[in-house]
Design a protein around this motif. Sequence first.
Motif, PDB file in Angstrom:
ATOM      1  N   GLY A  37       0.794  -1.219   0.000  1.00 29.31           N
ATOM      2  CA  GLY A  37       0.000   0.000   0.000  1.00 29.31           C
ATOM      3  C   GLY A  37       0.827   1.270   0.000  1.00 29.31           C
ATOM      4  O   GLY A  37       1.716   1.458  -0.829  1.00 29.31           O
ATOM      5  N   SER A  38       0.544   2.128   0.970  1.00 25.02           N
ATOM      6  CA  SER A  38       1.248   3.413   1.074  1.00 25.02           C
ATOM      7  C   SER A  38       2.652   3.272   1.624  1.00 25.02           C
ATOM      8  O   SER A  38       3.438   4.220   1.577  1.00 25.02           O
ATOM      9  CB  SER A  38       0.444   4.361   1.974  1.00 25.02           C
ATOM     10  N   ASN A  45      -3.075   1.815   6.903  1.00 24.96           N
ATOM     11  CA  ASN A  45      -2.445   0.966   5.892  1.00 24.96           C
ATOM     12  C   ASN A  45      -2.535  -0.503   6.283  1.00 24.96           C
ATOM     13  O   ASN A  45      -2.723  -1.375   5.435  1.00 24.96           O
ATOM     14  CB  ASN A  45      -0.981   1.361   5.687  1.00 24.96           C
ATOM     15  N   ASN A  49      -4.651  -3.497   4.086  1.00 24.73           N
ATOM     16  CA  ASN A  49      -3.971  -4.672   3.550  1.00 24.73           C
ATOM     17  C   ASN A  49      -4.358  -5.982   4.216  1.00 24.73           C
ATOM     18  O   ASN A  49      -4.362  -7.025   3.566  1.00 24.73           O
ATOM     19  CB  ASN A  49      -2.453  -4.478   3.654  1.00 24.73           C
TER      20      ASN A  49
END
Length: 208
Positions: A37-38, A45, A49
């Motif tokens: 993700g980020s 985050n 996920n």
Amino acid sequence: MILKAIIIAAAGYLLGNLNGAILISRLLVHDDVRRHGSGNAGFTNFFRNYGGLTSLLVILIDALKAVAACALGRWLFSADGFGLEGAVLAALAVGIGHDFPALLGFHGGKGIVCGFASALMLDWRVGLVAFVVFAGVYLATKYVSLSSVLAAVSLAVSFACWHSDRIWAVIGCSAMCLLAIVMHRENIVRLVNKTERKTDFFKKEKQS
């Protein structure tokens, strides 16, 4: 008091290094949340996920470390009549430790869960204000970043209003809130450009 301040700052920073998202992703998922993700090691985050009940463990760890740090800070400074200042120093230190953990390569989270728990330890009223602002903005927009930034602003303002006679505490709390805003600087840019991603905590969400 200088020695006590050093102890509070050091203990708070080290507690901040206990990052819930990283610990749970490694111990239970056998992964590193920062690879997805980020790339952020924070609750949002992690939820995006992995989702599920494991996300609650992330909240628990990040909240408890803030509670422990603030309790220690208040206790050590209470005898000198500066319990609130001690708690604020600890809150700032644990936030820095969460955002920039030396034991984890200085790659941590953005400190929102940690910040909420710290706010409640400083003054339950300002913590409640911040939570209401966060919840209201989130329910209206589904933008966690916008909710977090506005909650940080409301926390700084409400704390200053209720504790205007404790200048050092106000300065420390303002610094803590400013740190949270700075950590969301990229999100703010995306919000302005209308490219920020929304998050629905009421739905299971997973990305690779």
